[in-house]
Design an enzyme around this catalytic site. Structure first.
Site, short mmCIF file in Angstrom:
data_model
loop_
_atom_site.label_atom_id
_atom_site.label_comp_id
_atom_site.label_asym_id
_atom_site.label_seq_id
_atom_site.Cartn_x
_atom_site.Cartn_y
_atom_site.Cartn_z
N LYS A 187 0.82 -1.22 0.00
CA LYS A 187 0.00 0.00 0.00
C LYS A 187 0.86 1.27 0.00
O LYS A 187 0.64 2.17 -0.79
CB LYS A 187 -0.88 0.09 1.27
CG LYS A 187 -1.88 -0.99 1.46
CD LYS A 187 -2.80 -0.69 2.65
CE LYS A 187 -2.12 -0.60 4.02
NZ LYS A 187 -1.61 -1.85 4.53
N ARG B 226 -9.98 1.45 7.96
CA ARG B 226 -9.58 0.07 8.17
C ARG B 226 -10.69 -0.74 8.84
O ARG B 226 -10.52 -1.92 9.08
CB ARG B 226 -8.37 0.05 9.09
CG ARG B 226 -7.10 -0.49 8.45
CD ARG B 226 -5.99 -0.29 9.46
NE ARG B 226 -4.81 -1.04 9.17
CZ ARG B 226 -3.68 -0.49 8.72
NH1 ARG B 226 -3.64 0.79 8.43
NH2 ARG B 226 -2.61 -1.23 8.56
N ARG C 170 11.09 -6.03 4.94
CA ARG C 170 10.66 -4.64 4.80
C ARG C 170 11.51 -3.69 5.65
O ARG C 170 11.89 -4.03 6.77
CB ARG C 170 9.20 -4.55 5.24
CG ARG C 170 8.59 -3.23 4.94
CD ARG C 170 7.14 -3.37 4.80
NE ARG C 170 6.48 -3.34 6.10
CZ ARG C 170 5.21 -3.03 6.23
NH1 ARG C 170 4.48 -2.80 5.16
NH2 ARG C 170 4.66 -3.02 7.41
N ARG D 298 10.48 -1.99 11.27
CA ARG D 298 9.43 -1.55 12.17
C ARG D 298 9.20 -2.53 13.32
O ARG D 298 9.31 -3.73 13.15
CB ARG D 298 8.11 -1.42 11.38
CG ARG D 298 8.07 -0.16 10.57
CD ARG D 298 6.96 -0.17 9.58
NE ARG D 298 5.70 -0.71 10.09
CZ ARG D 298 4.56 -0.61 9.43
NH1 ARG D 298 4.51 -0.02 8.26
NH2 ARG D 298 3.46 -1.13 9.94
N ARG E 29 -1.67 -8.99 12.93
CA ARG E 29 -2.11 -7.98 11.96
C ARG E 29 -2.85 -8.63 10.80
O ARG E 29 -3.81 -8.07 10.28
CB ARG E 29 -0.89 -7.19 11.45
CG ARG E 29 -0.39 -6.21 12.50
CD ARG E 29 1.03 -5.79 12.25
NE ARG E 29 1.15 -4.92 11.11
CZ ARG E 29 2.27 -4.80 10.38
NH1 ARG E 29 3.34 -5.52 10.68
NH2 ARG E 29 2.31 -3.97 9.38
#
Ligand code: AMP
Length: 211
Positions: free
Chosen positions: A13, A88, A123, A156, A167
Site C-alpha cells: 500500500k 480500516r 521490509r 518496524r 495484523r
C-alpha cells in the site's frame, strides 16, 4: 481526486501510494506513519496508542478518525489525497461518509497470506522520512540508507512474527469487510500484488483505468 488504498500488511500500500502521489500530484496520507511519528516523538497520542501498535492491533476508531479529520483539513489536501491504511474498519468508513467525504475509488491490493511473511521480514522504512523499502523487492540504492533523504533504514517494531500474525488476522476480520462496503457503492477496484514492484504498479494503474 480522493482514493483509499487497502490491502494486507506488507501488501505494498505505502509504496503504491507514493507512486500515485507523484503521478497524480495529490497528497499521500498514511495513518500508520502519522501514528509511528507520534510514538517516536512521545506525544500524548503516541503514548496512548503505542501498545496497540506493538501488538499488531488496531488503534481505536475515534482516535484515528479525529487524526484523519485534522490531517485532511490541511491546505495540501485541497487538490485531493490518497489515504493509505484508512479506513480500516466499517465504522471508520461510515465516519468518513458522515464527514461528507466522497471517494473516487477504493483500491484494493490483493496478496495471499503466504507471501506476506516473506515481504514483511524484508521490509525496511526510513527512520527519518518514513519512505518504504524492501531488501529484495524495492532495495535502496545504497544499502541501509534512504534514497530520498539519506536517513538510516529501520525495521518496524510491528514487523515481528507475533505482530505479523495478529495484523493478518485483524485484517481479515476487520478490514476485509470493507471490500463489500465499497463494492456496494461501485467504488472497489482490485489489483493483484506481485513479487516485482513494477508488476504491481502495472496492475494498480490498470485497475484505476489509467493505463
Ligand atoms: P500501517 O503502517 O498502515 O501498516 O499501520 C501500522 C499500524 O498502525 C496498524 O497495525 C495499526 O495498529 C495502526 N493503524 C494504522 N492505520 C489505522 C487505522 N485506520 N485504524 C486503526 N489502526 C490503524
Amino acid at each position: 481526486m480522493k482514493i483509499t488504498i487497502m490491502g494486507p500488511p506488507g501488501g505494498g500500500k505505502g509504496t503504491q501510494a507514493e507512486l500515485l502521489e507523484k503521478r497524480f500530484g495529490i497528497t499521500h496520507i498514511s495513518t500508520g506513519a502519522i501514528i509511528r511519528k507520534a510514538i517516536s516523538e512521545r506525544t500524548p497520542l503516541g503514548l496512548a496508542v503505542q501498545d496497540f501498535i506493538a501488538k499488531g492491533d488496531l488503534v481505536p476508531d475515534d482516535v484515528v478518525i479525529s487524526m484523519v479529520k485534522e490531517r485532511i483539513a490541511e491546505p495540501d489536501c485541497e487538490a485531493g489525497y490518497i489515504l493509505d491504511g484508512f479506513p480500516r474498519t466499517i465504522p471508520q468508513a461510515e465516519a468518513m461518509e458522515s464527514m461528507g467525504i466522497s471517494l473516487d475509488c477504493a483500491l484494493e491490493i490483493r496478496v495471499e497470506d503466504d507471501a506476506i511473511v516473506e515481504r514483511l521480514s524484508g521490509r525496511r522504512e526510513c527512520g527519518k522520512c518514513a519512505a518504504p523499502y524492501h531488501v529484495k523487492f524495492n532495495p535502496p540504492k545504497v544499502e541501509g540508507k534512504c534514497d530520498k533523504c539519506g536517513g538510516d533504514l529501520i525495521t518496524r517494531a510491528d514487523d515481528v512474527p507475533e505482530a505479523i500474525r495478529e495484523r493478518l488476522s485483524v485484517y481479515h476480520a476487520q478490514t476485509e469487510p470493507l471490500r463489500r462496503f465499497y463494492q456496494e457503492r461501485g467504488l472497489l477496484r482490485t489489483a493483484k500484488g506481485c513479487e516485482e514492484l513494477a508488476d504491481t504498479t502495472k496492475n494498480v494503474l490498470q485497475a484505476l483505468g489509467v493505463e
